[in-house]
Motif scaffolding. Structure first.
Motif, short mmCIF file in Angstrom:
data_model
loop_
_atom_site.label_atom_id
_atom_site.label_comp_id
_atom_site.label_asym_id
_atom_site.label_seq_id
_atom_site.Cartn_x
_atom_site.Cartn_y
_atom_site.Cartn_z
N VAL A 164 6.52 1.30 9.38
CA VAL A 164 7.21 0.35 8.50
C VAL A 164 6.35 0.18 7.26
CG1 VAL A 164 8.13 -1.99 8.29
CG2 VAL A 164 8.15 -0.84 10.52
N PHE A 165 6.94 0.38 6.08
CA PHE A 165 6.18 0.39 4.83
C PHE A 165 6.77 -0.59 3.85
CE2 PHE A 165 5.07 3.14 0.89
CZ PHE A 165 3.90 2.42 0.66
N ASN A 166 5.92 -1.48 3.32
CA ASN A 166 6.29 -2.41 2.26
C ASN A 166 5.45 -2.07 1.03
OD1 ASN A 166 5.53 -5.86 1.53
ND2 ASN A 166 7.24 -4.66 0.77
N PRO A 167 5.97 -1.27 0.09
CA PRO A 167 5.18 -0.81 -1.06
C PRO A 167 5.04 -1.90 -2.12
CG PRO A 167 7.39 0.08 -1.20
CD PRO A 167 7.32 -0.68 0.11
N SER A 168 4.33 -2.94 -1.75
CA SER A 168 4.13 -4.10 -2.63
C SER A 168 2.66 -4.47 -2.67
CB SER A 168 4.95 -5.28 -2.10
OG SER A 168 4.68 -6.47 -2.84
N PRO A 169 2.12 -4.66 -3.88
CA PRO A 169 2.74 -4.46 -5.18
C PRO A 169 2.86 -2.98 -5.53
CG PRO A 169 0.45 -5.06 -5.45
CD PRO A 169 0.72 -5.15 -3.98
N VAL A 170 3.94 -2.63 -6.22
CA VAL A 170 4.09 -1.25 -6.70
C VAL A 170 2.99 -0.99 -7.72
CG1 VAL A 170 5.61 0.37 -7.91
CG2 VAL A 170 6.57 -1.30 -6.29
N PRO A 171 2.21 0.06 -7.57
CA PRO A 171 1.10 0.31 -8.51
C PRO A 171 1.60 0.48 -9.94
CG PRO A 171 0.91 1.71 -6.56
CD PRO A 171 2.26 1.06 -6.49
N ASP A 172 0.78 0.04 -10.89
CA ASP A 172 1.09 0.28 -12.30
C ASP A 172 1.30 1.78 -12.51
OD1 ASP A 172 0.81 -2.39 -12.81
OD2 ASP A 172 -1.24 -2.22 -13.58
N GLY A 173 2.36 2.14 -13.18
CA GLY A 173 2.66 3.54 -13.38
C GLY A 173 3.47 4.15 -12.26
N GLY A 174 3.82 3.33 -11.25
CA GLY A 174 4.64 3.81 -10.15
C GLY A 174 3.81 4.51 -9.09
N ILE A 175 4.50 5.18 -8.20
CA ILE A 175 3.86 5.87 -7.07
C ILE A 175 4.67 7.11 -6.76
CG2 ILE A 175 5.15 4.53 -5.36
CD1 ILE A 175 2.61 4.55 -3.63
N ASP A 176 3.97 8.16 -6.34
CA ASP A 176 4.64 9.42 -6.07
C ASP A 176 5.58 9.30 -4.87
OD1 ASP A 176 3.32 10.64 -8.15
OD2 ASP A 176 1.73 11.50 -6.89
N LEU A 177 6.75 9.88 -5.02
CA LEU A 177 7.73 9.97 -3.95
C LEU A 177 7.88 11.44 -3.58
CD1 LEU A 177 10.41 7.53 -5.43
CD2 LEU A 177 8.70 7.01 -3.70
N PRO A 178 8.25 11.78 -2.35
CA PRO A 178 8.68 10.91 -1.24
C PRO A 178 7.51 10.29 -0.49
CG PRO A 178 8.77 13.19 -0.54
CD PRO A 178 8.38 13.21 -1.98
N PHE A 179 7.83 9.35 0.42
CA PHE A 179 6.86 8.75 1.31
C PHE A 179 6.90 9.50 2.64
CE2 PHE A 179 8.12 4.69 -1.06
CZ PHE A 179 7.05 4.80 -1.95
N VAL A 180 5.90 10.31 2.89
CA VAL A 180 5.89 11.13 4.10
C VAL A 180 5.55 10.27 5.31
CG1 VAL A 180 4.84 13.13 5.24
CG2 VAL A 180 5.17 13.13 2.75
N GLY A 181 6.40 10.34 6.33
CA GLY A 181 6.14 9.62 7.56
C GLY A 181 6.62 8.19 7.58
N CYS A 182 7.47 7.80 6.65
CA CYS A 182 7.99 6.43 6.60
C CYS A 182 9.33 6.36 7.35
CB CYS A 182 8.19 5.97 5.15
SG CYS A 182 8.89 4.32 4.99
N ASP A 183 9.39 5.53 8.37
CA ASP A 183 10.62 5.36 9.14
C ASP A 183 11.50 4.23 8.61
OD1 ASP A 183 10.10 7.39 11.10
OD2 ASP A 183 8.61 6.06 11.97
N LEU A 184 10.88 3.15 8.16
CA LEU A 184 11.62 1.97 7.72
C LEU A 184 10.93 1.39 6.49
CD1 LEU A 184 13.71 -0.29 8.05
CD2 LEU A 184 12.26 -1.29 9.82
N LEU A 185 11.68 1.29 5.41
CA LEU A 185 11.13 0.85 4.12
C LEU A 185 11.65 -0.55 3.82
CD1 LEU A 185 9.47 1.91 1.66
CD2 LEU A 185 11.63 2.73 0.70
N PHE A 186 10.74 -1.48 3.53
CA PHE A 186 11.07 -2.85 3.14
C PHE A 186 10.67 -3.05 1.69
CE2 PHE A 186 11.49 -3.96 7.56
CZ PHE A 186 12.27 -5.10 7.58
N VAL A 187 11.62 -3.48 0.84
CA VAL A 187 11.33 -3.81 -0.55
C VAL A 187 12.12 -5.04 -0.93
CG1 VAL A 187 10.81 -1.43 -1.27
CG2 VAL A 187 13.17 -2.26 -1.41
#
Length: 316
Positions: A164-187
């Motif tokens: 389970v991944f909560n990408p918060s805070p999103v880094p300045d400049g964004g973050i590379d996608l895709p997220f390898v190994g993420c089953d459930l994304l919370f935003v």
């Protein structure tokens, strides 16, 4: 409480709440009417405490200082029953303290402080993960730097944990996608936009489903929960898109409500609920949390949530 079912990797900290009648606009000065030390553990500690109070055996991977804030944070987690066997205490670092602006209507702006989590190393994280290999779930977020979190999530997934991944805070400049190994994304709705390079200021309700589907495609994660504050949440599972209606309450402090919602959803998934049903239960949990000042006092046991739901005629 038994062997951990969930491992949490995220920041442990705390800080102060500045109470204001309303949140300021950019470049505006407002008067505060109070300043309090908050019962807040940052995202990692908050989620771990919420899960533990919901009866889920939970361990946390993290680092704190041997200072007053670190001792206080460890005591709060220990009291809640969090497994601290992989919590490192380092006299060379300072436990981070942030600042929250909390308005009379419960809305907030949170600024997380520079913290001892910045001193976690890859060897420390991966070693802890291997020692907790029997856990079934891995919950992580980006108050710890993504260079540690993303490889740890990938490794946890390889080990058979549900991630389970909560990408918060999103880094300045964004973050590379895709997220390898993420089953459930919370935003939340802001993070949803930032991950896709969109301006959150231009978001309207009609955009959310399309953005969810775009994020699922870009991130490689086909299961996404988006929290919408007072408007509830939405769930994307494959092709199915569902709006989870909000619970209307008079909010006192919305700080940590998203952390609690995520923790409650995971707890109900562990109990066997389908995702949408888990989110419906979690909306009552989050609604109860915002009726109380500070994060930790809002994180309740299941019976208390169910009593609250019955008293407010909430179907969970």
């Amino acid at each position: 409480m038994g062997e951990p079912q969930v491992v949490v990797l995220n920041n442990i900290g705390g800080g102060f709440d500045i109470l204001v009648h309303r949140l300021p606009h950019a470049n505006e000065t407002v008067m505060m009417h109070g300043m309090l030390m908050s019962e807040d553990l940052a995202k990692g500690g908050n989620v771990a405490v919420a899960l533990s109070r919901l009866g889920v055996p939970t361990a946390i991977i993290g680092k704190i200082g041997c200072d007053e804030a670190g001792r206080r944070d460890a005591a709060w987690m220990e009291e809640a029953g969090v497994d601290l066997s992989e919590l490192l205490r380092d006299p060379a670092v300072t436990t981070g303290q942030g600042i929250g602006l909390v308005a009379d209507d419960g809305q907030n702006i949170m600024i997380t402080g520079e913290s001892s989590s910045a001193h976690l190393t890859e060897d420390e994280v991966m070693g802890a993960l291997e020692r907790l290999a029997e856990a079934e779930w891995f919950v992580c977020g980006l108050e710890v730097r993504h260079q540690l979190v993303l490889p740890a999530m990938r490794r946890a997934h390889e080990m058979g944990m549900r991630t389970v991944f909560n990408p918060s805070p999103v880094p300045d400049g964004g973050i590379d996608l895709p997220f390898v190994g993420c089953d459930l994304l919370f935003v939340n709705e802001v993070e949803l936009c930032l991950l896709l390079g969109r301006n959150p200021a231009g978001l309207c309700a009609g955009d959310v489903e399309g953005l969810c589907r775009s994020l699922a495609e870009a991130s490689g994660c086909k299961t996404i929960v988006v929290t919408l504050g007072a408007d509830g949440a939405v769930v994307l599972e494959g092709d199915a898109f569902t709006h989870v209606e909000p619970v209307r309450v008079e909010a006192i402090d919305a700080s940590g409500a998203g952390d609690g919602f995520m923790a409650a959803t995971v707890a109900r998934l562990i109990a066997g609920d389908a995702l949408v049903d888990a989110c419906r239960w979690a909306r009552a949990y989050a609604a109860l949390s915002v009726t109380r000042r500070d994060c930790l006092p809002g994180y309740s046991a299941p019976a208390e949530v169910e009593d609250f739901a019955r008293a407010h005629d909430i179907c969970i």
